[in-house]
Design a protein around this motif. Structure first.
Motif, PDB file in Angstrom:
ATOM      1  N   GLU A 125       0.807  -1.224   0.000  1.00 58.40           N
ATOM      2  CA  GLU A 125       0.000   0.000   0.000  1.00 58.40           C
ATOM      3  C   GLU A 125       0.836   1.267   0.000  1.00 58.40           C
ATOM      4  O   GLU A 125       0.333   2.368  -0.281  1.00 58.40           O
ATOM      5  CB  GLU A 125      -0.965   0.008   1.196  1.00 58.40           C
ATOM      6  N   HIS A 126       2.124   1.142   0.298  1.00 56.77           N
ATOM      7  CA  HIS A 126       3.025   2.302   0.273  1.00 56.77           C
ATOM      8  C   HIS A 126       3.871   2.339  -0.998  1.00 56.77           C
ATOM      9  O   HIS A 126       4.836   3.099  -1.071  1.00 56.77           O
ATOM     10  CB  HIS A 126       3.939   2.277   1.504  1.00 56.77           C
ATOM     11  N   LYS A 149      14.772  -0.775  -0.671  1.00 51.01           N
ATOM     12  CA  LYS A 149      15.191   0.487  -1.292  1.00 51.01           C
ATOM     13  C   LYS A 149      14.513   0.776  -2.624  1.00 51.01           C
ATOM     14  O   LYS A 149      14.859   1.755  -3.291  1.00 51.01           O
ATOM     15  CB  LYS A 149      16.716   0.532  -1.508  1.00 51.01           C
ATOM     16  N   VAL A 150      13.552  -0.042  -3.045  1.00 49.29           N
ATOM     17  CA  VAL A 150      12.918   0.140  -4.356  1.00 49.29           C
ATOM     18  C   VAL A 150      11.405   0.267  -4.206  1.00 49.29           C
ATOM     19  O   VAL A 150      10.754  -0.598  -3.600  1.00 49.29           O
ATOM     20  CB  VAL A 150      13.247  -1.028  -5.315  1.00 49.29           C
ATOM     21  N   TRP A 151      10.858   1.338  -4.777  1.00 47.52           N
ATOM     22  CA  TRP A 151       9.422   1.575  -4.817  1.00 47.52           C
ATOM     23  C   TRP A 151       8.995   1.644  -6.286  1.00 47.52           C
ATOM     24  O   TRP A 151       9.828   1.824  -7.178  1.00 47.52           O
ATOM     25  CB  TRP A 151       9.079   2.893  -4.120  1.00 47.52           C
ATOM     26  N   ALA A 152       7.703   1.519  -6.543  1.00 43.85           N
ATOM     27  CA  ALA A 152       7.220   1.591  -7.928  1.00 43.85           C
ATOM     28  C   ALA A 152       5.787   2.101  -7.943  1.00 43.85           C
ATOM     29  O   ALA A 152       5.048   1.971  -6.960  1.00 43.85           O
ATOM     30  CB  ALA A 152       7.298   0.220  -8.603  1.00 43.85           C
ATOM     31  N   GLY A 153       5.392   2.680  -9.068  1.00 45.95           N
ATOM     32  CA  GLY A 153       4.019   3.170  -9.187  1.00 45.95           C
ATOM     33  C   GLY A 153       3.685   3.571 -10.610  1.00 45.95           C
ATOM     34  O   GLY A 153       4.543   3.581 -11.498  1.00 45.95           O
ATOM     35  N   GLY A 200      -0.926   9.852  -8.055  1.00 42.09           N
ATOM     36  CA  GLY A 200      -1.259   9.397  -6.705  1.00 42.09           C
ATOM     37  C   GLY A 200      -0.248   8.385  -6.199  1.00 42.09           C
ATOM     38  O   GLY A 200       0.189   8.448  -5.042  1.00 42.09           O
ATOM     39  N   ASP A 201       0.162   7.465  -7.074  1.00 44.19           N
ATOM     40  CA  ASP A 201       1.206   6.499  -6.704  1.00 44.19           C
ATOM     41  C   ASP A 201       2.516   7.211  -6.405  1.00 44.19           C
ATOM     42  O   ASP A 201       3.232   6.871  -5.456  1.00 44.19           O
ATOM     43  CB  ASP A 201       1.425   5.498  -7.843  1.00 44.19           C
ATOM     44  N   GLY A 202       2.846   8.193  -7.228  1.00 43.05           N
ATOM     45  CA  GLY A 202       4.081   8.934  -7.015  1.00 43.05           C
ATOM     46  C   GLY A 202       4.117   9.624  -5.662  1.00 43.05           C
ATOM     47  O   GLY A 202       5.147   9.629  -4.978  1.00 43.05           O
ATOM     48  N   ARG A 203       2.991  10.171  -5.249  1.00 44.28           N
ATOM     49  CA  ARG A 203       2.920  10.851  -3.952  1.00 44.28           C
ATOM     50  C   ARG A 203       3.061   9.861  -2.795  1.00 44.28           C
ATOM     51  O   ARG A 203       3.776  10.108  -1.818  1.00 44.28           O
ATOM     52  CB  ARG A 203       1.596  11.594  -3.797  1.00 44.28           C
ATOM     53  N   ALA A 232       6.236   9.722  -0.110  1.00 47.21           N
ATOM     54  CA  ALA A 232       6.053   9.810   1.343  1.00 47.21           C
ATOM     55  C   ALA A 232       6.743   8.645   2.034  1.00 47.21           C
ATOM     56  O   ALA A 232       7.389   8.806   3.084  1.00 47.21           O
ATOM     57  CB  ALA A 232       4.561   9.833   1.679  1.00 47.21           C
ATOM     58  N   SER A 233       6.629   7.449   1.449  1.00 43.16           N
ATOM     59  CA  SER A 233       7.257   6.265   2.027  1.00 43.16           C
ATOM     60  C   SER A 233       8.783   6.344   1.915  1.00 43.16           C
ATOM     61  O   SER A 233       9.509   5.991   2.857  1.00 43.16           O
ATOM     62  CB  SER A 233       6.728   5.007   1.329  1.00 43.16           C
ATOM     63  N   ILE A 234       9.278   6.820   0.778  1.00 37.45           N
ATOM     64  CA  ILE A 234      10.729   6.973   0.595  1.00 37.45           C
ATOM     65  C   ILE A 234      11.284   7.977   1.600  1.00 37.45           C
ATOM     66  O   ILE A 234      12.326   7.742   2.236  1.00 37.45           O
ATOM     67  CB  ILE A 234      11.040   7.418  -0.849  1.00 37.45           C
ATOM     68  N   ASN A 235      10.599   9.096   1.744  1.00 33.67           N
ATOM     69  CA  ASN A 235      11.056  10.124   2.685  1.00 33.67           C
ATOM     70  C   ASN A 235      11.105   9.600   4.117  1.00 33.67           C
ATOM     71  O   ASN A 235      12.040   9.887   4.875  1.00 33.67           O
ATOM     72  CB  ASN A 235      10.162  11.359   2.597  1.00 33.67           C
ATOM     73  N   GLN A 236      10.105   8.815   4.481  1.00 33.72           N
ATOM     74  CA  GLN A 236      10.079   8.230   5.820  1.00 33.72           C
ATOM     75  C   GLN A 236      11.228   7.235   5.994  1.00 33.72           C
ATOM     76  O   GLN A 236      11.905   7.219   7.034  1.00 33.72           O
ATOM     77  CB  GLN A 236       8.737   7.524   6.061  1.00 33.72           C
ATOM     78  N   TYR A 237      11.465   6.431   4.974  1.00 32.98           N
ATOM     79  CA  TYR A 237      12.556   5.449   5.006  1.00 32.98           C
ATOM     80  C   TYR A 237      13.911   6.151   5.148  1.00 32.98           C
ATOM     81  O   TYR A 237      14.766   5.730   5.964  1.00 32.98           O
ATOM     82  CB  TYR A 237      12.524   4.593   3.731  1.00 32.98           C
TER      83      TYR A 237
END
Length: 498
Positions: free
Chosen positions: A455-456, A463-467, A482-485, A489-494
């Motif tokens: 969900e994030h 270290k890898v996110w996608a959207g 919306g996925d980018g946002r 947020a998750s990357i910044n928290q990490y």
């Protein structure tokens, strides 16, 4: 519906605004007053003239039209329109500022959640998102009569840009962390902006020679001028976001090389869905058969319509398009602008089931596109030189609804017939390219080849996110944003904890 000139629409709006202001002098508008205000039509270029021009078709509201339209908003306390927006733009608040005439404050409110309002105001399917939830539209029992949220968003974004009022968001102090953004489409640009605002160094990697992703290669100039995309990217550059074009991740360098050898602390994959689907019928390899991807890329990114661009162009007089979505409408309308004399859209359901935006279908019809409903090609016919000369098609009737809720087409036996054409554009959607999966060990994908995320927007790899479309399949600009946002947020928290 007959064509109304921009001048006439402006005159109507001036009179309506004067009437609204007279009522306001007597006190606040009631709900009944607001519901009685008609939705403002979008001024557009004359249909037959614009069909041969790459100029933007929709001309944008005048200030009077925008202020009249803004007065239609009921300022609902529960804000259902906001819930319908994938990036939760504060819609009633920005519309309230338009009603007051404070257009700059309005766009500043939008940019608290959406840094690309000029783009979203043009290409987002608001009628299936924010405007679908609008109380006015529901009360009038017609989503087409909702408050024109998208047109208002476009108006204030254009006002800011045309009056050189753009301001940059605040950037947090440098953190020393580096984030790679793979793909410069709407998901990538949105993630890049939010990550950069947190103070991280951001580098965007783009496979093509121009940044912008589908907004540059997929959406035609007459719907989304490339100068607007370029100006939005320039704003990101002024924020300190770096762009590296002609860098195909998976070939020029792998995702893991970026993380392990080039020192990036996190990566976001927003490469879109660029692998076109085909009919898989006899004759699909004939000369003159194109995917919508190739056709639109030649016209948009490579400017095939421009004689000075030196881009090879297939000369065709009768162009047929298979499909019923927005991409099919884009291809059909582009065909006229590339010199076709006749354009036909072949679709196996009826107009009611077409997934394309109502506005795009209407614009295509106005420009002379012919629609052949309840038909579908079964094979493509060629001449002795290996060029397409037509398609053999079956006629259909509608049966029971399928999984999407649309009624399924059922072939009518013995209804084979020929549709002559000298070019065929296949616009049946796209799948995800397998390149990222094949060059990134441990990156999990589903059976369709889309990257799986939580969900994030986090993937199976650390270290890898996608959207965006690489996760959702072919979707919309605003859903990708919306996925980018969420990913940002998750990357910044990490990175706070890293």
């Amino acid at each position: 519906m007959s064509y109304v000139t921009p001048q006439k629409l402006s005159e109507i709006a001036v009179a309506e605004l004067a009437a609204v202001n007279r009522k306001l002098e007597q006190g606040p508008l009631t709900t009944k007053d607001r519901m009685a205000i008609p939705q403002q039509d979008m001024p557009v270029l004359e249909p037959r003239e614009r069909a041969r021009l790459m100029d933007e078709v929709a001309m944008g509201y005048t200030s009077e039209q925008a202020m009249v339209e803004a007065q239609r908003c009921l300022q609902c306390k529960n804000q259902p329109c906001v819930n319908g927006c994938p990036v939760n733009v504060p819609i009633p608040q920005f519309i309230a500022e338009i009603a007051k005439g404070d257009f700059k404050k309005s766009v500043d409110i939008i940019k608290t959640t959406n840094l690309l309002p000029a783009i979203c105001g043009r290409v987002c399917p608001q009628e299936k998102q924010c405007q679908e939830q609008c109380t006015v539209g529901k009360a009038l029992k017609d989503v087409e009569k909702s408050v024109a949220i998208g047109r208002l968003e476009r108006f204030v974004a254009d006002y800011e840009r045309e009056n050189n009022l753009q301001t940059l968001p605040d950037i947090a102090p440098a953190t020393g962390k580096r984030v790679a953004i793979i793909g410069s489409g709407p998901a990538g640009l949105t993630a890049a902006a939010d990550v950069r605002r947190a103070g991280h160094e951001v580098v965007v990697f783009e496979a093509f020679h121009k940044s912008g992703g589908v907004m540059v290669y997929g959406i035609p100039e007459f719907r989304l001028p490339k100068s607007i995309v370029s100006q939005e990217i320039d704003q990101l550059k002024k924020m300190g976001v770096q762009f590296r074009e002609n860098f195909l991740v998976g070939r020029t360098g792998t995702l893991m090389q970026l993380l392990e050898e080039q020192g990036f602390d996190a990566a976001f994959v927003g490469t879109g869905a660029g692998l076109p689907k085909f009919l898989n019928v006899e004759g699909e390899n004939l000369i003159g058969v194109f995917s919508a991807n190739e056709y639109l890329t030649r016209a948009n990114l490579m400017r095939a319509y421009d004689k000075n661009a030196d881009t090879p162009l297939y000369d065709a007089k009768h162009v047929a398009i298979v499909g019923g979505g927005n991409v099919a409408m884009d291809a059909a309308r582009t065909a006229f602008r590339l010199g076709a004399e006749k354009v036909s859209v072949i679709y196996r359901r009826t107009r009611n089931e077409m997934p394309a935006r109502r506005e795009e279908i209407a614009h295509a019809e106005e420009e002379g596109v012919e629609f052949l409903f309840l038909e579908n090609p079964t094979r493509i016919l060629g001449d002795e030189e290996g060029r397409i000369r037509g398609v053999e098609a079956l006629s259909y009737e509608l049966g029971e609804p399928d999984e999407s809720g649309r009624r399924s087409p059922v072939a009518i036996p013995g209804s084979e017939h020929e549709i002559p054409c000298d070019a065929l554009i296949v616009a049946l959607g796209n799948d995800s390219s397998p390149l990222m999966m094949k060059t990134t060990p441990g990156l999990e994908v589903n059976r369709k080849g889309n990257i799986t995320t939580d969900e994030h927007c986090a993937t199976s790899l650390p270290k890898v996110w996608a959207g965006g479309d690489i996760v959702q399949g072919a979707a919309t600009v605003i859903l990708a944003m919306g996925d980018g946002r969420r990913a940002a947020a998750s990357i910044n928290q990490y990175l706070k904890q890293a």
